[in-house]
Design an enzyme around this catalytic site. Structure first.
Site, PDB file in Angstrom:
ATOM      1  N   ASP A  12       0.872  -1.233   0.113  1.00  0.00           N
ATOM      2  CA  ASP A  12       0.056   0.005   0.174  1.00  0.00           C
ATOM      3  C   ASP A  12       0.872   1.222  -0.045  1.00  0.00           C
ATOM      4  O   ASP A  12       2.148   1.177   0.181  1.00  0.00           O
ATOM      5  CB  ASP A  12      -0.888  -0.101   1.215  1.00  0.00           C
ATOM      6  CG  ASP A  12      -1.707   1.182   1.470  1.00  0.00           C
ATOM      7  OD1 ASP A  12      -2.432   1.604   0.471  1.00  0.00           O
ATOM      8  OD2 ASP A  12      -1.734   1.929   2.417  1.00  0.00           O
ATOM      9  N   ASP A  14      -0.234   4.950   1.082  1.00  0.00           N
ATOM     10  CA  ASP A  14      -0.382   6.046   2.226  1.00  0.00           C
ATOM     11  C   ASP A  14      -0.396   5.209   3.518  1.00  0.00           C
ATOM     12  O   ASP A  14      -1.263   4.256   3.587  1.00  0.00           O
ATOM     13  CB  ASP A  14      -1.663   6.840   2.060  1.00  0.00           C
ATOM     14  CG  ASP A  14      -1.607   7.557   0.751  1.00  0.00           C
ATOM     15  OD1 ASP A  14      -0.948   8.787   0.581  1.00  0.00           O
ATOM     16  OD2 ASP A  14      -2.424   7.417  -0.263  1.00  0.00           O
ATOM     17  N   ASP A 173      -1.799  -0.940   5.759  1.00  0.00           N
ATOM     18  CA  ASP A 173      -2.113  -0.562   7.138  1.00  0.00           C
ATOM     19  C   ASP A 173      -3.675  -0.604   7.389  1.00  0.00           C
ATOM     20  O   ASP A 173      -4.046   0.041   8.277  1.00  0.00           O
ATOM     21  CB  ASP A 173      -1.344   0.683   7.287  1.00  0.00           C
ATOM     22  CG  ASP A 173      -1.933   1.970   6.462  1.00  0.00           C
ATOM     23  OD1 ASP A 173      -2.381   1.566   5.243  1.00  0.00           O
ATOM     24  OD2 ASP A 173      -2.390   2.822   7.000  1.00  0.00           O
TER      25      ASP A 173
END
Length: 223
Positions: A12, A14, A173
């Site tokens: 991922d 961000d 996250d």
């Protein structure tokens, strides 16, 4: 020497590979100011990140008094325009991220990014921090068309195909990341340092890392 257990490690963007919170928070607060809303702290905006800019803004508006569809649409464009002009003012890779990429590449592993950020923004910010040319592929939230961003498995399947196939793992996250990985039949690693919407232990990932120094040992254990 044992072969490395994974051929592809996807990330991922961000809150995983890059800390983009300062620039995203600035864009949200710029949009909120156009509606005479109070600014939100970066720490308050971090859990809103992960589902795309519109989702992030909707949560920011809800936290400052609510909104209707017309206001959300108008401010969404304001947010995107501001962010496009200020993509990489505060953004940087997380500590240890570049070293981890170096180590993966030394093992012959391909690295890729799958993000819900718009592809154009993602490519530009990755170029700004010097990582774009290191990727086997980069898939944004709009790359595959409507309905094909995380938590759909489609971008994970596309990542594997575009990276040449092989055994893959995904690092993220958020629940979007873990759900997309699992729907695609791929194990997930969750980052405790990311933009968490909930306790990291609740994401259901096969492993959790506290720092990028933990990534290769976690991959080797999973393998």
């Amino acid at each position: 020497m044992q072969p490395f257990p994974f051929d592809i490690v996807g990330f991922d963007l961000d809150g995983t590979l890059l800390d983009t919170s300062g620039d995203l928070a600035a864009a949200v607060n710029h949009a909120l100011a156009q509606a005479d809303r109070p600014p939100l702290a970066v720490s308050a905006i971090k859990p809103m990140i992960g589902g795309g800019a519109r989702h992030m803004l909707a949560q920011g508006l809800a936290a400052t008094g609510g909104s209707d569809e017309e206001l959300l649409e108008r401010l969404h464009r304001v947010l995107l325009d501001h962010y496009a002009r200020n993509l990489s003012v505060h953004t940087a890779p997380y500590p240890g991220a570049v070293a981890a990429l170096n180590a993966l590449e030394a093992h012959g592993v391909k690295v890729a990014v799958v993000t819900n950020k718009l592809e154009g923004f993602a490519r530009e910010v990755l170029r700004d921090v010097g990582l774009l040319d290191r990727l086997s592929c980069m898939i944004g939230g709009d790359t595959l068309g409507p309905g094909n961003s995380k938590p759909s498995p489609a971008p994970i399947h596309a990542m594997i195909q575009r990276s040449g196939g092989g055994r893959a793992v995904f690092v993220g996250d958020s629940i979007y990341d873990v759900a997309a990985a699992h729907a695609a039949g791929v194990p997930a690693i969750a980052c405790r340092f990311g933009f968490l919407m909930q306790p990291v232990e609740e994401l259901g990932a096969e492993a959790i890392i506290d720092h990028f120094d933990d990534l290769l040992p976690a991959l080797e254990r999973l393998g």
